[in-house]
Design a protein around this motif. Structure first.
Motif, PDB file in Angstrom:
ATOM      1  N   PHE A  34       0.879  -1.173   0.000  1.00  0.00           N
ATOM      2  CA  PHE A  34       0.000   0.000   0.000  1.00  0.00           C
ATOM      3  C   PHE A  34       0.906   1.209   0.000  1.00  0.00           C
ATOM      4  O   PHE A  34       1.729   1.376   0.899  1.00  0.00           O
ATOM      5  CB  PHE A  34      -0.863   0.084   1.258  1.00  0.00           C
ATOM      6  CG  PHE A  34      -1.869  -1.014   1.409  1.00  0.00           C
ATOM      7  CD1 PHE A  34      -2.126  -1.924   0.390  1.00  0.00           C
ATOM      8  CD2 PHE A  34      -2.591  -1.123   2.594  1.00  0.00           C
ATOM      9  CE1 PHE A  34      -3.065  -2.931   0.551  1.00  0.00           C
ATOM     10  CE2 PHE A  34      -3.528  -2.129   2.760  1.00  0.00           C
ATOM     11  CZ  PHE A  34      -3.764  -3.037   1.748  1.00  0.00           C
ATOM     12  N   CYS A  40      -2.965   9.465   3.461  1.00  0.00           N
ATOM     13  CA  CYS A  40      -3.832   8.876   2.445  1.00  0.00           C
ATOM     14  C   CYS A  40      -4.672   7.740   3.011  1.00  0.00           C
ATOM     15  O   CYS A  40      -5.564   7.231   2.356  1.00  0.00           O
ATOM     16  CB  CYS A  40      -3.011   8.377   1.263  1.00  0.00           C
ATOM     17  SG  CYS A  40      -2.037   6.917   1.670  1.00  0.00           S
ATOM     18  N   LYS A  42      -3.315   4.787   4.253  1.00  0.00           N
ATOM     19  CA  LYS A  42      -2.729   3.456   4.067  1.00  0.00           C
ATOM     20  C   LYS A  42      -2.479   2.735   5.386  1.00  0.00           C
ATOM     21  O   LYS A  42      -2.748   1.541   5.509  1.00  0.00           O
ATOM     22  CB  LYS A  42      -1.438   3.548   3.245  1.00  0.00           C
ATOM     23  CG  LYS A  42      -0.384   4.494   3.808  1.00  0.00           C
ATOM     24  CD  LYS A  42       0.722   4.721   2.796  1.00  0.00           C
ATOM     25  CE  LYS A  42       1.896   5.501   3.385  1.00  0.00           C
ATOM     26  NZ  LYS A  42       1.571   6.865   3.847  1.00  0.00           N
ATOM     27  N   SER A  43      -1.999   3.477   6.398  1.00  0.00           N
ATOM     28  CA  SER A  43      -1.761   2.838   7.694  1.00  0.00           C
ATOM     29  C   SER A  43      -3.077   2.477   8.365  1.00  0.00           C
ATOM     30  O   SER A  43      -3.192   1.423   8.988  1.00  0.00           O
ATOM     31  CB  SER A  43      -0.965   3.767   8.605  1.00  0.00           C
ATOM     32  OG  SER A  43       0.386   3.717   8.256  1.00  0.00           O
ATOM     33  N   ASP A 158       3.955  -2.156   8.783  1.00  0.00           N
ATOM     34  CA  ASP A 158       3.599  -0.735   8.769  1.00  0.00           C
ATOM     35  C   ASP A 158       4.871   0.106   8.704  1.00  0.00           C
ATOM     36  O   ASP A 158       5.491   0.357   9.727  1.00  0.00           O
ATOM     37  CB  ASP A 158       2.780  -0.401  10.016  1.00  0.00           C
ATOM     38  CG  ASP A 158       2.204   1.001   9.961  1.00  0.00           C
ATOM     39  OD1 ASP A 158       2.356   1.661   8.910  1.00  0.00           O
ATOM     40  OD2 ASP A 158       1.610   1.442  10.962  1.00  0.00           O
ATOM     41  N   VAL A 190       2.998  -1.507   4.082  1.00  0.00           N
ATOM     42  CA  VAL A 190       2.625  -0.104   3.908  1.00  0.00           C
ATOM     43  C   VAL A 190       3.876   0.749   3.850  1.00  0.00           C
ATOM     44  O   VAL A 190       4.790   0.577   4.662  1.00  0.00           O
ATOM     45  CB  VAL A 190       1.734   0.368   5.075  1.00  0.00           C
ATOM     46  CG1 VAL A 190       1.681   1.880   5.160  1.00  0.00           C
ATOM     47  CG2 VAL A 190       0.335  -0.190   4.928  1.00  0.00           C
ATOM     48  N   HIS A 192       5.417   4.914   2.380  1.00  0.00           N
ATOM     49  CA  HIS A 192       5.180   6.131   1.606  1.00  0.00           C
ATOM     50  C   HIS A 192       6.268   6.263   0.542  1.00  0.00           C
ATOM     51  O   HIS A 192       6.265   7.175  -0.254  1.00  0.00           O
ATOM     52  CB  HIS A 192       5.175   7.353   2.515  1.00  0.00           C
ATOM     53  CG  HIS A 192       6.505   7.575   3.176  1.00  0.00           C
ATOM     54  ND1 HIS A 192       6.809   7.041   4.405  1.00  0.00           N
ATOM     55  CD2 HIS A 192       7.612   8.222   2.762  1.00  0.00           C
ATOM     56  CE1 HIS A 192       8.051   7.356   4.715  1.00  0.00           C
ATOM     57  NE2 HIS A 192       8.567   8.071   3.743  1.00  0.00           N
ATOM     58  N   LEU A 207      -2.928   4.633  -2.939  1.00  0.00           N
ATOM     59  CA  LEU A 207      -4.048   5.231  -2.226  1.00  0.00           C
ATOM     60  C   LEU A 207      -3.897   6.741  -2.181  1.00  0.00           C
ATOM     61  O   LEU A 207      -2.787   7.267  -2.127  1.00  0.00           O
ATOM     62  CB  LEU A 207      -4.088   4.707  -0.787  1.00  0.00           C
ATOM     63  CG  LEU A 207      -4.472   3.239  -0.609  1.00  0.00           C
ATOM     64  CD1 LEU A 207      -3.965   2.718   0.711  1.00  0.00           C
ATOM     65  CD2 LEU A 207      -5.977   3.081  -0.706  1.00  0.00           C
TER      66      LEU A 207
END
Lengths: 364, 277, 315
Positions: A34, A40, A42-43, A158, A190, A192, A207
């Motif tokens: 993700f 956004c 995702k977490s 995460d 997940v 970024h 996302l």
């Protein structure tokens, strides 16, 4: 190992709607990432799957059974946290065996499983240490080991690498990929960082604002982004965008006029635009050809003035302005005898370019 | 902090001041200790000289003929049980307030904080009537309840500050590992605030151990008296035997002084916890 | 269908969580309500009634309050005691907290034996007030006490007075005892406050050529304002609740001649009875308690407001 399915999942915190109608399938054994800018969702989405947050509506299935009403531990998931979340007062072995101890597993079994996991992660000699006495990378591995010991249906990560330095991050990226192959497990990850997404994922879910923008294999997202957001988010440095006008629409495609007189017909099947619409033309830095050098082809070109040059030895980045198009980035392999102030022609091939309609959707 | 070495006079004055203060504190305590080993004749005849020998007669008198050992025991019982009850109930409440989001959470914290501003001494009359009706007058249990209740606000305040600072991912991780809420609290979170428990414990244990006012009102029979209160009886009985009185004071002061000397850093941190932000 | 099962599982989990929270909060809340809030609330109620021992008689409105404040006999005793509390507060602010401030400033210069001094200065603080009071009562004994023996030994016979027996010396002696008992507390609170001032500030001032005195007055003092606020308020509350030292050293009547009478002693005498006040009187006692509470509370709030207004933000 198992398949994860999300159907119409929504999450609201009070009046804030953070996850909006997500439908998604993670196949068995798949490594799904993700990715999206911060905020956004995702977490949150990951925490919904883990059961650390309750969904507001929708359904989550793991391995064919509905789980969204169950406590985290009964969903068959294990999670690796951004801060590792190691219990500071437990030793490495106690940390890794905690879930089994809670489940009242036999002591010998716990011991064996912890040793096995420690073996895989080269942690055997640290089993009696406290987390405080470990390096960042070792802590990271303990966190992963803790997940492995539980033998979960699904691994959830995460942003697990964001606290590591750049070099270690690359190393752990490779290690995680290897681990995925060895364990043959379903993993949801997940981040970024789109580089992590590109390098590790079987499938990426992009996302934004709590919605899925696109789902696909890394190179599919790179080559055929569904919309302007995905196009801009995937790839580094980011794609260059040029605002233009759709002059006419025909069977051959859309005729686009850029500023400065550049015109071309962008071939497409279902244009979704009409003449006079504002469109955006997108070219990745690495798809320009500069002065005939490169594989960009020459379906069209822009003339720009170089205001900065970054020479990395093996490759060179040029920063240009062209009329009202500012801060264009172009990539060249090798070095080039170009200096600041030079006027350079940057060519593009339509086959490797993208066109987006006024709604931001790709025109293909 | 550095300071200039050439300020010779200043430095001298500083040390005179500090050493003077040290003597002012220690000498009276030293005299109390020494006088406890003396007979009345020695105290009156040679008040400032050292005792002829470490004569323990005064202590024997106290141990065999007075209720002081009983007072010590009562004080220990009351302090230990109060602080234990306080830390258990206080941790539970602080945990609920600081680790969960629930409707009314702010109201509940305000409720506990309000207790910080209420001087219970001034409500001694209704408290007395109420305790009487509950059968808790002249009963150590009554003191325990009062001390626990009046120390709860500060304890909840100190502990929730520390609990709030613990990372949420630890809790999440334990939840994914399958630990129950109780287990997360007892096994994962609370062990991490042990220093805060020590601070809150000392902050409240010292005043409870030293308290005089509540036993004065609530305790009547000699065998239920606590140390601070019992000393008044003891002083009444031995008013002319200075040696025994000094020995009694020394004995009464001894437990807390010993603990203080061993744990001075924690004591200072604990007792000033309420006054230092 | 499965969905009913699903909903019930979910509801059960929410219910369990609520139950768990209730379980966590109930013991503490119950203790606090029963032993603090109900008595505090009842105090107001009690003050509105006439009492005969433990038995509540008729409702008398604010009569108990007006008795205490305006009845010529009661009023005199009340204001005499109140004035003594004022003296205690002012004196302690100067001798106890002033002394503590000086010590804190000295300790902040990190002298040799820094830890030792802290432990020593804090030692009397941890002692029971009753022990301290008795200890000094023995020391101050006119004939056998060490204080007078020492005075005689150095040739100051005329100074060897019965300290606790003279109206003009009893209260000062007690206040000195209080200062001896407590000075370590403000010292260490002030010291902690000074340590919180970033060293940069002080070093910058030193580089600018400011003298130590100027640094103390113009940098340290303003920046330790929050600690001063707390100490002033705590000293105020302590002074107006002053009870143990006068009670243990000179008894419930504030002898000699009421020179050590305090609101706390007066309250105790009124509520639980004494030779001078007669039998126990819960009505007037409660009224006095309510008045004291209001006074202390209002003053503390005002003082905090005023003192915090002069505090400076450090960051």
């Amino acid at each position: 190992m198992a398949k994860v399915e999300l159907r119409g999942v929504n999450k609201q915190f009070g009046s804030v709607h953070v996850i909006k109608d997500i439908n998604l399938t993670v196949e068995d054994h798949e490594f799904v990432v993700f990715v999206g800018p911060s905020g956004c969702g995702k977490s949150t989405l990951l925490r919904l799957i883990a059961g650390l947050e309750e969904i507001t509506s929708g359904e989550i299935d793991i391995d064919g059974a509905r789980v969204d009403h169950l406590a985290p531990a009964r969903r068959g998931v294990a999670m690796v946290f951004q801060s590792y979340a190691l219990y500071p007062h437990f030793t490495v072995a106690q940390n890794m065996g905690y879930a089994l101890r809670v489940a009242k597993e036999d002591k010998a079994v716990i011991d064996r499983k912890v040793r096995e996991a420690a073996e895989i992660l080269q942690l055997t000699e640290y089993l009696d240490r406290k987390p405080k006495a470990l390096s960042g990378g070792q802590r990271q591995r303990v966190a992963i080991g803790r997940a492995i010991v539980r033998d979960p249906k699904v691994f959830l990560f995460d942003e697990p690498l964001s606290n590591l330095d750049a070099k270690l991050r690359v190393q752990m990226r490779i290690e995680l990929t290897r681990l995925h192959r060895e364990l043959n497990a379903t993993m949801i990850y997940v981040t970024h960082d789109q580089v992590e997404a590109m390098t590790m994922a079987d499938k990426i879910v992009v996302l934004r604002d709590g919605r899925v923008e696109q789902i696909g294999a890394p190179l599919d997202l790179y080559n055929t982004p569904d919309n302007r957001f995905v196009a801009g988010f995937i790839g580094s440095p980011a794609m260059n965008f040029f605002a233009g006008r759709a002059e006419s629409v025909s069977d051959a495609g859309v005729e686009v006029a850029l500023e400065g007189g550049t015109r071309f017909t962008f071939p497409c099947e279902t244009p979704g635009v009409k003449a006079g619409d504002v469109v955006e033309f997108g070219v990745r830095p690495e798809h320009f050809s500069i002065g005939g050098n490169g594989d960009g082809g020459s379906d069209g070109a822009l003339k720009g003035e170089v205001y900065a040059v970054e020479r990395l030895g093996g490759e060179t980045y040029l920063y240009l302005n062209s009329g009202s198009y500012r801060d264009i980035v172009a990539h060249m392999s090798g070095d080039a005898p170009i200096s600041i102030g030079d006027s350079v022609e940057i060519g593009f091939s339509l086959a490797r370019s993208h066109l987006f309609g006024p709604d931001g959707q790709s025109i293909r | 902090m550095e300071h200039r070495r050439n300020a010779g006079l200043e430095t001298w004055l500083m040390y005179i001041f500090l050493i003077g203060s040290t003597i002012a504190v220690l000498y009276p305590i030293f005299m109390m200790l020494m006088s406890g080993f003396k007979t009345n004749a020695e105290i009156f005849g040679a008040p400032f000289s050292l005792p002829k020998s470490l004569n323990l007669d005064n202590y024997k008198t106290i141990w065999t003929t007075t209720d002081v050992p009983r007072y010590l025991l009562n004080s220990a019982i009351v302090t230990i049980i109060s602080v234990a009850l306080l830390l258990v109930t206080g941790t539970m409440a602080a945990y609920a307030i600081s680790r969960y989001k629930f409707r009314g959470a702010i109201m509940v914290s305000m409720f506990f904080l309000a207790g910080l501003m209420l001087p219970l001494r001034l409500a001694i009359i209704p408290l007395f009537v109420q305790m009487k009706s509950m059968g808790l007058v002249d009963n150590l249990l009554g003191l325990i309840f009062i001390y626990t209740a009046m120390s709860l606000p500060s304890t909840v305040f100190i502990l929730s500050g520390f609990l709030r600072a613990l990372p949420g991912e630890l809790e999440d991780s334990a939840r994914v590992d399958g630990a129950s809420e109780l287990r997360i609290m007892v096994e994962i979170m609370v062990p991490l605030i042990t220093p805060a428990l020590v601070i809150a414990g000392i902050y409240n244990a010292v005043p409870i151990w030293n308290d005089f006012f509540f036993p004065l009102i609530f305790i009547q029979t000699p065998e239920n008296r606590t140390l601070a209160q019992g000393l008044t009886t003891f002083f009444g009985e031995y008013s002319v035997n200075f040696g025994v009185l000094y020995a009694g004071l020394t004995l009464a002061a001894l437990p807390i002084v010993v603990v203080f000397i061993i744990q001075s850093r924690r004591f200072i941190a604990g007792m000033t916890a309420g006054a230092i932000k | 269908m499965q969905s009913t099962d699903y909903e019930s599982v979910r509801r059960a989990r929410t219910r369990n969580l609520k139950l768990w929270l209730a379980l966590l909060l109930t013991p503490a809340a119950l203790l606090l309500i029963v032993f603090v809030f109900i008595p505090m609330g009842s105090a107001v109620l009690y003050s509105l009634y006439e009492w005969d021992g433990l038995a509540r008689k008729g409702y008398v409105g604010l009569a108990n309050f007006s008795d205490i404040l305006f009845d010529p006999v009661r009023n005199k005793v009340l204001f005499h005691a109140f004035w003594n509390n004022v003296k205690v507060f002012v004196t302690l602010m100067i001798i106890q907290n002033g002394y503590a401030l000086v010590l804190a400033m000295l300790l902040a210069r990190n002298p040799r034996g820094y830890r030792f001094y802290q432990v020593v200065f804090f030692l009397p603080v941890i002692l029971s007030t009753v022990i301290v009071s008795f200890q000094w009562k023995l020391f101050l004994n006119p004939v056998f006490g060490l204080v007078n023996k020492a005075l005689i030994a150095v040739g100051l016979e005329s100074w060897a007075v019965p300290w606790l027996g003279l109206p003009e010396t009893a209260l000062p002696a007690m206040m000195l005892v209080n200062a001896w008992h407590w000075f370590g507390f403000p010292t260490l609170v002030f010291l902690a406050a000074i340590h919180r001032i970033p060293t940069d500030f002080i070093e910058a001032a030193r580089l600018d050529g400011a003298s130590e005195w100027r640094i103390a007055r113009e940098i340290i003092w303003p920046l330790m304002a929050p600690a001063v606020t707390i100490i002033v308020v705590l000293t105020f509350i302590g002074s107006f609740n002053w009870f143990e030292i006068p009670y243990v050293m000179n008894g419930l009547e504030g002898s000699p001649q009421g020179s050590t009478d305090m609101l706390g002693l007066l309250f105790y005498r009124t509520a639980f009875g004494s030779i001078s006040a007669g039998g126990s009187d819960f009505g007037h006692g409660s009224a006095l308690a309510v008045l004291m509470f209001i006074f202390i509370f209002v003053f503390s709030i005002l003082a905090t407001k005023y003192l915090t207004s002069r505090e400076v933000e450090m960051n």
